[in-house]
Write a protein that holds these residues in place. Sequence first.
Motif, PDB file in Angstrom:
ATOM      1  N   UNK A 345       8.893 -27.597  -8.610  1.00 45.02           N
ATOM      2  CA  UNK A 345       8.978 -26.784  -7.405  1.00 45.02           C
ATOM      3  C   UNK A 345       8.819 -27.687  -6.198  1.00 45.02           C
ATOM      4  N   UNK A 346       9.577 -27.413  -5.146  1.00 41.75           N
ATOM      5  CA  UNK A 346       9.491 -28.177  -3.903  1.00 41.75           C
ATOM      6  C   UNK A 346       9.979 -27.299  -2.748  1.00 41.75           C
ATOM      7  N   UNK A 379      16.756 -21.229 -12.302  1.00 37.62           N
ATOM      8  CA  UNK A 379      16.511 -21.930 -11.043  1.00 37.62           C
ATOM      9  C   UNK A 379      16.876 -21.002  -9.889  1.00 37.62           C
ATOM     10  N   UNK A 380      16.305 -21.307  -8.732  1.00 36.95           N
ATOM     11  CA  UNK A 380      16.605 -20.513  -7.560  1.00 36.95           C
ATOM     12  C   UNK A 380      15.458 -20.547  -6.572  1.00 36.95           C
ATOM     13  N   UNK A 381      15.695 -20.044  -5.376  1.00 36.41           N
ATOM     14  CA  UNK A 381      14.641 -20.037  -4.359  1.00 36.41           C
ATOM     15  C   UNK A 381      13.619 -18.945  -4.631  1.00 36.41           C
ATOM     16  N   UNK A 382      12.421 -19.164  -4.107  1.00 38.02           N
ATOM     17  CA  UNK A 382      11.372 -18.149  -4.191  1.00 38.02           C
ATOM     18  C   UNK A 382      11.710 -16.996  -3.254  1.00 38.02           C
ATOM     19  N   UNK A 383      11.022 -15.853  -3.395  1.00 36.37           N
ATOM     20  CA  UNK A 383      11.317 -14.706  -2.513  1.00 36.37           C
ATOM     21  C   UNK A 383      11.218 -15.039  -1.033  1.00 36.37           C
ATOM     22  N   UNK A 386      11.684 -20.371   0.873  1.00 36.05           N
ATOM     23  CA  UNK A 386      11.247 -21.693   1.317  1.00 36.05           C
ATOM     24  C   UNK A 386      11.046 -22.666   0.159  1.00 36.05           C
ATOM     25  N   UNK A 387      10.801 -22.145  -1.018  1.00 45.73           N
ATOM     26  CA  UNK A 387      10.499 -22.991  -2.175  1.00 45.73           C
ATOM     27  C   UNK A 387      11.591 -22.836  -3.230  1.00 45.73           C
ATOM     28  N   UNK A 388      11.974 -23.971  -3.804  1.00 45.07           N
ATOM     29  CA  UNK A 388      12.966 -23.975  -4.883  1.00 45.07           C
ATOM     30  C   UNK A 388      12.267 -24.329  -6.190  1.00 45.07           C
ATOM     31  N   UNK A 389      12.533 -23.539  -7.211  1.00 46.46           N
ATOM     32  CA  UNK A 389      11.919 -23.759  -8.520  1.00 46.46           C
ATOM     33  C   UNK A 389      13.007 -23.899  -9.577  1.00 46.46           C
TER      34      UNK A 389
END
Length: 399
Positions: A345-346, A379-383, A386-389
Amino acid sequence: MPGREEHDGLRDVNGPLTRQAIVIAAVTLVVDAFTFAHSTGSPAFPAGWRWAMLAAIIMVDAGLASAPRLSGVVAVAQAAVRVAGTLSCPQTELPPALNSAGMLISAYRAGAWLDRWPAVVSLLFLVAGTLASPVLSEANFAPELLLLAPTASALLPWLVGRYTTARRAYIAELEQRSEREKSEARQALAAAIAEERTGIARDLHDVISHHVSAIGVHAGVARLRAAAAPSASDLADSLTAVETSSRAAMLDLRRLLDVLHGHPSGEDSQPGLDNLPELLDSLRVVGLRARVTVHGVPSPLPESLDIAVYRVVQEMLTNALRHGADGAAEVELRHAPSSLTVTTSNLLGPRARAWSDSPHRGLQGIRSRAAVFSGSTSYGPAPDGKTWTTTATFPVSPL
């Protein structure tokens, strides 16, 4: 054109068959004619009857050169000639030999070329024709001829014909099966080659994207430091990192080229999870602070799976280096009894929107590596956006 090729192939097969049928009919006609002439040489046989029967024998024997689908008609005609010759024979002694060879060949053709019921009907007519001499003539025949004559002259050649057809069909089935196996082997080989090419392309992408990204970052840092007139030691550190990354890229490329040339490197040539510390050190030099957290008890992994997991982590961190916002990434390794889950995550950086329009070859590589081991990816962005996991799960079997 396919139609013309099939027609030419059919003509090539039919030509020899037709010629062989003509030869068989000619030889059968000669044998029957000679035998009939020799057995009716006595003056007791009227000349008119002899010529009429000889013409009938010639006609039915010539029919042996006809198309295979007419084998039943020819068999009935042969039986009719035998019955007619026996009934019209003027002798009270043993009837002369009429069309014995023609009866044999007709029985074989009926058994070999006809379907089940037409072949059986033809056999019945031939058996009836064979029994004409001992049953319809006024001569005295031994009782065993009632069984021996139809068996030897009709049933036996008919059975040989059926056997020949079954054997020919069996050989054809074996040839078709062999051709199917060869075709399946060729398809499997082509699929294996395609899969190997995909794997090599995936490895090249991992190597190039990781090392070249690091080289690009180092070169940018060196340029900025040179513009700000930094100390020689700072500039030397950045250039040293560029040199180290380029050497690592060339080493991996040589390793893949050795595989392509059929000279694979040693057993330890491919990195695994034990090499994660070196990977993190190389990324820290270019400004990516990556932290690895391990959950559960690590268990030994098959070499191929160990390499695949390392490459997946490498690609995940490369994506974080390219598109992350604050130069930080979190890596989690979760070891379970039957699975291994890797999660990174970043924070998304300003280039994330442009990256979302790219082909995502890195993510495709992660998904392909997981699929090889029947794993899954997400994979995909958080709700909050701002964060990609990125997560990859691999099934693990105890060694």
